[in-house]
Design an enzyme around this catalytic site. Structure first.
Site, PDB file in Angstrom:
ATOM      1  N   ARG A 153    -106.012  59.594 -67.627  1.00  0.00           N
ATOM      2  CA  ARG A 153    -106.010  59.854 -65.840  1.00  0.00           C
ATOM      3  C   ARG A 153    -105.749  61.295 -65.921  1.00  0.00           C
ATOM      4  NH1 ARG A 153    -103.097  54.589 -64.236  1.00  0.00           N
ATOM      5  NH2 ARG A 153    -105.429  53.480 -64.209  1.00  0.00           N
ATOM      6  N   ASP A 171     -98.089  51.715 -50.065  1.00  0.00           N
ATOM      7  CA  ASP A 171     -98.340  52.490 -50.508  1.00  0.00           C
ATOM      8  C   ASP A 171     -98.254  53.186 -51.151  1.00  0.00           C
ATOM      9  OD1 ASP A 171     -99.897  50.761 -53.809  1.00  0.00           O
ATOM     10  OD2 ASP A 171    -100.394  52.652 -53.614  1.00  0.00           O
TER      11      ASP A 171
END
Length: 268
Positions: free
Chosen positions: A36, A138
């Site tokens: 990532r 979130d």
């Protein structure tokens, strides 16, 4: 070419991410973290993942870039109607609700599939003219944006019944072939916002009849779990219920809750 970070750099990234999010990345996540960060480094024009990671640790990246880092390192695995027993219980509770309104919070909503699953249940049970609303929150701002859009690959729809697919989803065409869009009337009944469960929660959060806090506590240690649940419970009505993931245990945390069914809790 190296495909891993130096041990001290990986440890530093893990510690920084834990400090920001409260999430503890295991040593087994090294390949995931590297992958990532590699994509972020390339997007930033830095061919060396090691140098990119070092710049993060030295505070040499912008605040916007740090938001991107946190977004990418946050695990976001979800799908419609995950752990269906909770949705069956939600349907029963909504059916018994009075006329004073019904509010549900998906507290770790990721890209929104859980929140829209809740919407479908409430639309079926209470109807679109009733007073109900769904909130989703979130840590990842990217996931919040995706949730607001409500656009998903068709393979995410495996657990949506054909009737609900017909009523609440629109099949994409042209550029959106192979995707589904959640119907506007459901998207208009949801509010998505960014929230770090380890920090002070947004002041505009109301009191909820039901809170979904599922499949997020597994990333936290016992002290962090206790802090998160106590914070979330402040937004649960006295007669409300809290759902946790079936793989998560809230036992032994000295919390003001009692178990009603596996992974379903009430104040007490």
């Amino acid at each position: 070419m190296s495909t891993s970070l130096q041990p001290s750099t990986f440890a530093g990234i893990v510690a920084l991410f834990h400090r920001i999010s409260g999430i503890q990345l295991a040593a087994s996540k090294q390949a995931l973290v590297y992958g990532r960060l590699q994509r972020l480094a390339l997007e930033a024009g830095e061919p060396s993942v090691q140098r990119y990671a070092e710049s993060i640790l030295k505070g040499q990246v912008s605040k916007a870039e740090m938001v991107r880092v946190v977004d990418r390192l946050t695990t976001n695995e979800t799908y419609f109607f995950r752990e269906p027993k909770h949705f069956e219980d939600l349907e029963r509770r909504a059916d018994q609700a009075g006329d004073e309104g019904f509010k549900v919070w998906s507290a770790a909503s990721s890209s929104g599939e859980e929140a829209y699953s809740i919407c479908m249940v409430l639309a079926d049970t209470l109807g679109m003219k009733a007073d109900w609303e769904v909130w989703g929150s979130d840590l990842s701002t990217a996931m919040v944006q995706a949730a607001r859009q409500g656009l998903y690959p068709l393979d995410r729809a495996e657990n949506i019944s054909p009737e609900r697919l017909r009523r609440y989803c629109r099949r994409g065409q042209g550029l959106y072939d192979g995707q589904l869009l959640v119907a506007r009337e459901l998207r208009q009944r949801t509010q998505f916002l960014s929230a770090n469960l380890m920090e002070r929660l947004p002041e505009n959060l109301p009191q909820f009849d039901v809170i979904f806090l599922r499949n997020v506590l597994i990333y936290f240690d016992a002290d962090a779990k206790k802090k998160i649940v106590r914070s979330v419970l402040q937004h649960l009505k006295p007669e409300g219920v809290l759902y946790s993931g079936h793989a998560e245990s809230l036992g032994g945390l000295d919390l003001p809750i009692r178990t009603l069914q596996p992974a379903i809790y009430a104040h007490g």
